[in-house]
Scaffold this motif. Structure first.
Motif, short mmCIF file in Angstrom:
data_model
loop_
_atom_site.label_atom_id
_atom_site.label_comp_id
_atom_site.label_asym_id
_atom_site.label_seq_id
_atom_site.Cartn_x
_atom_site.Cartn_y
_atom_site.Cartn_z
N UNK A 184 0.83 -1.20 0.00
CA UNK A 184 0.00 0.00 0.00
C UNK A 184 0.87 1.26 0.00
N UNK A 185 1.90 1.26 0.83
CA UNK A 185 2.80 2.42 0.90
C UNK A 185 3.54 2.62 -0.42
N UNK A 186 3.97 1.53 -1.05
CA UNK A 186 4.64 1.63 -2.35
C UNK A 186 3.68 2.21 -3.38
N UNK A 187 2.47 1.68 -3.43
CA UNK A 187 1.48 2.16 -4.40
C UNK A 187 1.15 3.63 -4.19
N UNK A 188 1.19 4.08 -2.95
CA UNK A 188 0.88 5.48 -2.64
C UNK A 188 2.09 6.40 -2.81
N UNK A 189 3.24 5.81 -3.14
CA UNK A 189 4.44 6.62 -3.35
C UNK A 189 5.14 7.04 -2.08
N UNK A 190 4.77 6.44 -0.95
CA UNK A 190 5.33 6.86 0.33
C UNK A 190 6.81 6.50 0.49
N UNK A 191 7.29 5.58 -0.33
CA UNK A 191 8.69 5.16 -0.22
C UNK A 191 9.57 5.73 -1.32
N UNK A 192 8.99 6.52 -2.20
CA UNK A 192 9.73 7.06 -3.34
C UNK A 192 10.93 7.89 -2.90
N UNK A 193 10.75 8.72 -1.91
CA UNK A 193 11.84 9.56 -1.43
C UNK A 193 13.00 8.74 -0.89
N UNK A 194 12.69 7.68 -0.16
CA UNK A 194 13.74 6.81 0.37
C UNK A 194 14.47 6.09 -0.76
N UNK B 212 14.75 7.10 -3.90
CA UNK B 212 15.54 8.10 -4.62
C UNK B 212 16.84 8.40 -3.88
N UNK B 213 16.76 8.55 -2.57
CA UNK B 213 17.95 8.84 -1.76
C UNK B 213 18.93 7.67 -1.82
N UNK B 214 18.43 6.45 -1.72
CA UNK B 214 19.30 5.27 -1.77
C UNK B 214 19.99 5.17 -3.12
#
Length: 66
Positions: free
Chosen positions: A40-50, A52-54
């Motif tokens: 759910x978090x992936x689909x909502x884009x909640x992990x995109x920032x992490x 991108x940083x990685x």
């Protein structure tokens, strides 16, 4: 007695085979909930920032081999 207290009492009174079976079931239950939350978090884009940083750190050579 609260529902939680009833559950705690019930679980604490189980014999070893039943407790082992319950523990295996509960671990699988928690893992499935975790998987759904991550999906759910992936689909909502909640992990995109992490992510991108990685990737940015990796490309900049700021990582090390495990």
């Amino acid at each position: 007695m609260t529902k939680l207290e009833q559950i705690e009492k019930f679980v604490s009174e189980r014999d070893p085979p039943d407790l082992e079976a319950f523990s295996a079931w509960f671990e699988a239950f928690q893992a499935e909930k975790w998987d759904r939350r991550i999906e759910s978090d992936v689909a909502a884009g909640k992990l995109d920032g992490l992510a991108d940083k990685a990737l940015s750190d990796f490309r900049a050579g700021k990582t090390r081999r495990l």
